[in-house]
Each structure stands twice: as structure tokens, then as C-alpha cells.
Design a protein around this motif. Structure first.
Motif, PDB file in Angstrom:
ATOM      1  N   ARG A   1       0.782  -1.248   0.000  1.00  0.00           N
ATOM      2  CA  ARG A   1       0.000   0.000   0.000  1.00  0.00           C
ATOM      3  C   ARG A   1       0.805   1.284   0.000  1.00  0.00           C
ATOM      4  O   ARG A   1       0.266   2.337  -0.307  1.00  0.00           O
ATOM      5  N   HIS A   2       2.060   1.214   0.416  1.00  0.00           N
ATOM      6  CA  HIS A   2       2.857   2.443   0.482  1.00  0.00           C
ATOM      7  C   HIS A   2       3.706   2.588  -0.784  1.00  0.00           C
ATOM      8  O   HIS A   2       4.183   1.590  -1.330  1.00  0.00           O
ATOM      9  N   PRO A   3       3.929   3.828  -1.225  1.00  0.00           N
ATOM     10  CA  PRO A   3       4.704   4.031  -2.461  1.00  0.00           C
ATOM     11  C   PRO A   3       6.200   3.915  -2.214  1.00  0.00           C
ATOM     12  O   PRO A   3       6.951   4.877  -2.371  1.00  0.00           O
ATOM     13  N   THR A   4       6.635   2.739  -1.804  1.00  0.00           N
ATOM     14  CA  THR A   4       8.043   2.564  -1.409  1.00  0.00           C
ATOM     15  C   THR A   4       8.983   2.638  -2.619  1.00  0.00           C
ATOM     16  O   THR A   4      10.196   2.656  -2.456  1.00  0.00           O
ATOM     17  N   GLU A   5       8.393   2.678  -3.822  1.00  0.00           N
ATOM     18  CA  GLU A   5       9.242   2.794  -5.019  1.00  0.00           C
ATOM     19  C   GLU A   5       9.836   4.203  -5.153  1.00  0.00           C
ATOM     20  O   GLU A   5      10.755   4.425  -5.939  1.00  0.00           O
ATOM     21  N   TYR A   6       9.297   5.171  -4.387  1.00  0.00           N
ATOM     22  CA  TYR A   6       9.819   6.542  -4.401  1.00  0.00           C
ATOM     23  C   TYR A   6      10.328   6.916  -3.002  1.00  0.00           C
ATOM     24  O   TYR A   6       9.722   6.499  -2.005  1.00  0.00           O
ATOM     25  N   PRO A   7      11.344   7.783  -2.932  1.00  0.00           N
ATOM     26  CA  PRO A   7      11.731   8.302  -1.610  1.00  0.00           C
ATOM     27  C   PRO A   7      10.551   9.068  -0.989  1.00  0.00           C
ATOM     28  O   PRO A   7       9.856   9.818  -1.699  1.00  0.00           O
ATOM     29  N   ASN A   8      10.315   8.857   0.310  1.00  0.00           N
ATOM     30  CA  ASN A   8       9.166   9.511   0.963  1.00  0.00           C
ATOM     31  C   ASN A   8       9.442   9.615   2.455  1.00  0.00           C
ATOM     32  O   ASN A   8      10.415   9.045   2.950  1.00  0.00           O
ATOM     33  N   ILE A   9       8.584  10.358   3.158  1.00  0.00           N
ATOM     34  CA  ILE A   9       8.729  10.440   4.626  1.00  0.00           C
ATOM     35  C   ILE A   9       7.426  10.030   5.318  1.00  0.00           C
ATOM     36  O   ILE A   9       7.044  10.582   6.337  1.00  0.00           O
ATOM     37  N   GLY A  10       6.767   9.044   4.725  1.00  0.00           N
ATOM     38  CA  GLY A  10       5.547   8.519   5.348  1.00  0.00           C
ATOM     39  C   GLY A  10       4.367   9.445   5.128  1.00  0.00           C
ATOM     40  O   GLY A  10       4.375  10.299   4.233  1.00  0.00           O
TER      41      GLY A  10
ATOM     42  N   ALA B   1       7.735  16.913  -6.800  1.00  0.00           N
ATOM     43  CA  ALA B   1       6.903  16.445  -5.675  1.00  0.00           C
ATOM     44  C   ALA B   1       5.537  16.008  -6.201  1.00  0.00           C
ATOM     45  O   ALA B   1       4.921  16.728  -6.989  1.00  0.00           O
ATOM     46  N   MET B   2       5.090  14.848  -5.746  1.00  0.00           N
ATOM     47  CA  MET B   2       3.833  14.313  -6.290  1.00  0.00           C
ATOM     48  C   MET B   2       2.992  13.645  -5.195  1.00  0.00           C
ATOM     49  O   MET B   2       3.517  12.866  -4.397  1.00  0.00           O
ATOM     50  N   VAL B   3       1.675  13.962  -5.221  1.00  0.00           N
ATOM     51  CA  VAL B   3       0.752  13.255  -4.328  1.00  0.00           C
ATOM     52  C   VAL B   3       0.674  11.831  -4.867  1.00  0.00           C
ATOM     53  O   VAL B   3       0.350  11.626  -6.034  1.00  0.00           O
TER      54      VAL B   3
ATOM     55  N   ASN C   1      -1.954  10.114   1.057  1.00  0.00           N
ATOM     56  CA  ASN C   1      -1.413  10.880   2.187  1.00  0.00           C
ATOM     57  C   ASN C   1       0.120  10.917   2.128  1.00  0.00           C
ATOM     58  O   ASN C   1       0.769  11.488   2.983  1.00  0.00           O
ATOM     59  N   PHE C   2       0.697  10.296   1.117  1.00  0.00           N
ATOM     60  CA  PHE C   2       2.147  10.391   0.904  1.00  0.00           C
ATOM     61  C   PHE C   2       2.383  11.387  -0.230  1.00  0.00           C
ATOM     62  O   PHE C   2       1.713  11.313  -1.258  1.00  0.00           O
ATOM     63  N   ILE C   3       3.323  12.303   0.006  1.00  0.00           N
ATOM     64  CA  ILE C   3       3.824  13.115  -1.113  1.00  0.00           C
ATOM     65  C   ILE C   3       5.215  12.578  -1.384  1.00  0.00           C
ATOM     66  O   ILE C   3       6.088  12.618  -0.505  1.00  0.00           O
ATOM     67  N   VAL C   4       5.393  12.033  -2.593  1.00  0.00           N
ATOM     68  CA  VAL C   4       6.660  11.350  -2.863  1.00  0.00           C
ATOM     69  C   VAL C   4       7.621  12.255  -3.619  1.00  0.00           C
ATOM     70  O   VAL C   4       7.208  13.238  -4.248  1.00  0.00           O
ATOM     71  N   ASN C   5       8.893  11.905  -3.531  1.00  0.00           N
ATOM     72  CA  ASN C   5       9.922  12.557  -4.340  1.00  0.00           C
ATOM     73  C   ASN C   5      10.005  11.749  -5.633  1.00  0.00           C
ATOM     74  O   ASN C   5      10.669  10.730  -5.704  1.00  0.00           O
ATOM     75  N   ALA C   6       9.280  12.250  -6.651  1.00  0.00           N
ATOM     76  CA  ALA C   6       9.188  11.491  -7.907  1.00  0.00           C
ATOM     77  C   ALA C   6      10.361  11.789  -8.832  1.00  0.00           C
ATOM     78  O   ALA C   6      10.354  11.358  -9.974  1.00  0.00           O
ATOM     79  N   GLY C   7      11.335  12.555  -8.351  1.00  0.00           N
ATOM     80  CA  GLY C   7      12.536  12.826  -9.139  1.00  0.00           C
ATOM     81  C   GLY C   7      13.071  14.212  -8.859  1.00  0.00           C
ATOM     82  O   GLY C   7      12.453  15.193  -9.272  1.00  0.00           O
ATOM     83  N   SER C   8      14.191  14.286  -8.149  1.00  0.00           N
ATOM     84  CA  SER C   8      14.868  15.568  -7.835  1.00  0.00           C
ATOM     85  C   SER C   8      13.942  16.630  -7.259  1.00  0.00           C
ATOM     86  O   SER C   8      14.054  17.815  -7.609  1.00  0.00           O
ATOM     87  N   ALA C   9      12.995  16.224  -6.417  1.00  0.00           N
ATOM     88  CA  ALA C   9      12.086  17.208  -5.811  1.00  0.00           C
ATOM     89  C   ALA C   9      12.860  18.140  -4.896  1.00  0.00           C
ATOM     90  O   ALA C   9      13.846  17.742  -4.262  1.00  0.00           O
TER      91      ALA C   9
END
Ligand SMILES: Cc1cc2nc3c(=O)[nH]c(=O)nc-3n(C[C@H](O)[C@H](O)[C@H](O)COP(=O)(O)OP(=O)(O)OC[C@H]3O[C@@H](n4cnc5c(N)ncnc54)[C@H](O)[C@@H]3O)c2cc1C
Length: 308
Positions: free
Chosen positions: A202-211, A261-263, A269-277
Motif C-alpha cells: 500500500r505504500h509508495p516505497t518505489e519513491y523516496p518519501n517520509i511517510g 513532488a507528487m501526491v 497521504n504520501f507526497i513522494v519525491n518522484a525525481g529531484s524534488a
């Protein structure tokens, strides 16, 4: 003490500028020395655990970042004493191997013991506070360090809250003692694995994130006229809440992007670093999510993550 250390490498987000000073401290004495150094130079200090809940500014931190590297783990019957710098995953491995039950809810919880205690981290209905017997911290706010021992009940634990968070940097957590129960090692391991698997799915672990960026919304804070509309999504965590991911999704924000930065589509509820955010992009997106949810539901979302 190192200088000009990139905090990108120390943040799960892979975002952020450099720390002017960076130090690993493995006991109360070296923690105090790092704080004293900051005080002498009249610069701020910040305690960084695993960096899994912190958004570091693009400008970095013009002060001393202190990493508590207190790394011991020991048992005495059902009691487990653990250093604040130990990762929760290591702690779980340790207790599972000894057939000690009570922390299974934390399967897959990233970050250190210190971070989990400070924020009373929780998941799947469990919270860090549930098994805390004693916390030892050092008060660094005065002219000399003062070691403080507290029983769990004295730590003012609440929803993602504790006395250490309320005191905001005044105390650094040194160690925790958890009181666990005897259980079946195989069952404990399986339960932990289930939680890890649930998160991986369920979590977007494919991208860097902070939960999760925002706290879930206590039902008590939701306008009465909306209770019916949310009845099908309310969950207990650890009291009835409306999942913020649902509110963000209903506000039509899944996949919304500002720069890198991407929802998250997978878990909004995760905003991920989808590339050089950049941190600024994440902050703008956080603002956009807050105003969209406020506009649609009249609900004010509150950040769970911290800004550095
Ligand atoms: C994929 C993912 C899933 C997550 N799931 C959850 C979840 O289910 N439940 C949940 O509650 N959280 C969750 N989080 C958020 C985060 O993992 C937790 O809040 C974690 O406990 C933070 O620990 P940390 O060591 O990384 O702390 P950091 O992010 O480094 O710091 C967080 C705060 O703790 C303070 N701190 C750290 N160590 C100490 C210390 N020794 N003494 C005093 N203060 C200290 C820092 O100063 C900072 O204010 C998740 C994060 C990610 C990336």
C-alpha cells in the motif's frame, strides 16, 4: 564533528541542503558536548534519528545536526533495553528471535527507537507507548546535562505526541525499556511479516518519501453533518479517525504534481519525491492539499511530518 554535510543522504526523502555541522554522538556525554558546541557558537541544534519523518530545507541547516548513535540492545527476562539510535527493524528482529511479543504492530515501521518514542509512532492499532516501561533522556536545556528517568505513564504520550515532543528539543532520548510478553517466535515473526507486506503493497516505497504527510483526522474534529458520509471509511487508529488519504483522494488530488513532488497515486497521504524534488516544491504541494481539503470539507489538516 564534520562540516557541510549533505542532509540528502540522511533523509529518507533524499531532499535537503547541507548541515553546517554534523556529529554522531554515542552517549549522554558526547550528546551534551555537541549541544554545548552549538550553544557556544550561538547556533541552533537539531536531533536527527533515521530522517524518516523530516522535510529538510533546500537551504540546509545553519547549525549542528546531532545524530544519536546509541546502539545497544539487551534483555532481562521480558524487559528489553534499547539505545535510541537502534532502528525499529533491528529491535523487532531482536525481540522476534527471542519470542517476545508486544511490538508486532511496528513491523515495517521505519526510523529509530528515539524517533518512535518522541512521536509515539503507531500503526495497526498499536502505539509505541503501549509497551514502554521506562525512558531515559538527557535534558540539555541548562548549563549542565541532566539525566531524567521516566516511567511510561510519566511521558505524556498522546496521539503522535509525548513529553519529548512537547519539550521540543530540550531533551534527547538516550534509551527505552520495553516490557514485553512471552509469545511464540514463529507467530511473532509471521505477524511482523504480515505488517511489512501490507505496507509494501500500500505504500509508495518505489519513491523516496517520509511517510504520511498529515495526521489522520479524529472523528471528534469532523463537522457533525459529515459523519454519515464518512461512516464507511472511519477506522480506529487508535481512536476513531477519518483517513486523510481518503479526504485527499476525494478532493481529486491523487497524482497532483509540483516539480518533482507528487501526491502518491497509491497512497494519497504520501507526497513522494518522484525525481529531484525540492523542499520548496513539497511545501507548496502540502499547502495546495491543505487548501483543497479545507475548501471541500471545511477540515484543517495538520502535518505529521516535521520541517527542518
Ligand atoms: C514509508 C514510511 C512509513 C511510515 N509509517 C509510519 C506509521 O505507520 N506510523 C507512524 O507513526 N509513523 C510512520 N512513519 C513516520 C516515521 O517513520 C516515524 O515517525 C518514525 O518514528 C520517525 O523516526 P526517525 O528515527 O526517522 O525520526 P526522525 O525523522 O529522524 O525525527 C523525527 C523527530 O524525532 C526527533 N528525534 C529523533 N531521535 C530522537 C532522540 N533520540 N531524542 C529526541 N528526539 C529525537 C527528531 O528531532 C525529530 O523531531 C513512516 C515513515 C515512512 C517513510
Amino acid at each position: 564533528m564534520d562540516e557541510n554535510v549533505s542532509l540528502k543522504e540522511h533523509s529518507n526523502y533524499r531532499i535537503g541542503g547541507p548541515a553546517k555541522f554534523f556529529v554522531r554522538a554515542d552517549d549522554a556525554g558526547s550528546l551534551w558536548a555537541a549541544v554545548a558546541f552549538a550553544k557556544e557558537r550561538r547556533v541552533p541544534y537539531f536531533v536527527l534519528g533515521g530522517g524518516t519523518n523530516v522535510l529538510v530545507s533546500d537551504d540546509g541547516f545553519d547549525g549542528v545536526v546531532i545524530k544519536p548513535a546509541i546502539q545497544f540492545l539487551e534483555t532481562n527476562d521480558m524487559m528489553v533495553r534499547v539505545g535510541a539510535g537502534v532502528f525499529m527493524s533491528e529491535l523487532l528482529e531482536f525481540v522476534a528471535g527471542r519470542g517476545l511479543s508486544g511490538l508486532e504492530w511496528a513491523g515495517g515501521l521505519p526510523g529509530t527507537v528515539g524517533g518512535a518514542v518522541r512521536g509515539n509512532a503507531g500503526a495497526f492499532g498499536g502505539e509505541t507507548k503501549d509497551a514502554v516501561k521506562e525512558i531515559i533522556s538527557v535534558d540539555v536545556s541548562g548549563t549542565a546535562p541532566k539525566v531524567i528517568r521516566r516511567r511510561g505513564a510519566q511521558c505524556a504520550f498522546g496521539y503522535r505526541n509525548s513529553i519529548f515532543k512537547i519539550n521540543n528539543g530540550k531533551e534527547i532520548i538516550l534509551e527505552a525499556t520495553f516490557e514485553l510478553r512471552k509469545g511464540d517466535a514463529k507467530v511473532i515473526r509471521e505477524t511482523i511479516e504480515q505488517k511489512i507486506q501490507y505496507r509494501n503493497e500500500r505504500h509508495p516505497t518505489e519513491y523516496p518519501n517520509i511517510g504520511s504527510i498529515f495526521k489522520n483526522v479524529p472523528v471528534a474534529d469532523v463537522p457533525k453533518e459529515l459523519h454519515g458520509a464518512f461512516a464507511h471509511v472511519i477506522k480506529t487508529d487508535p481512536f476513531p479517525v477519518v483517513p486523510t488519504a481518503y479526504l485527499i483522494s476525494e478532493a481529486g488530488l491523487r497524482g497532483t504534481r509540483i516539480g518533482g513532488a507528487m501526491v502518491s497515486e497509491k497512497h494519497p497521504n504520501f507526497i513522494v519525491n518522484a525525481g529531484s524534488a525540492r523542499a520548496d516544491e513539497v511545501k507548496l504541494l502540502i499547502g495546495q492539499v491543505k487548501s483543497a481539503v479545507r475548501k471541500k470539507y471545511g477540515i484543517a489538516l495538520e502535518e505529521e511530518v516535521l520541517y527542518l
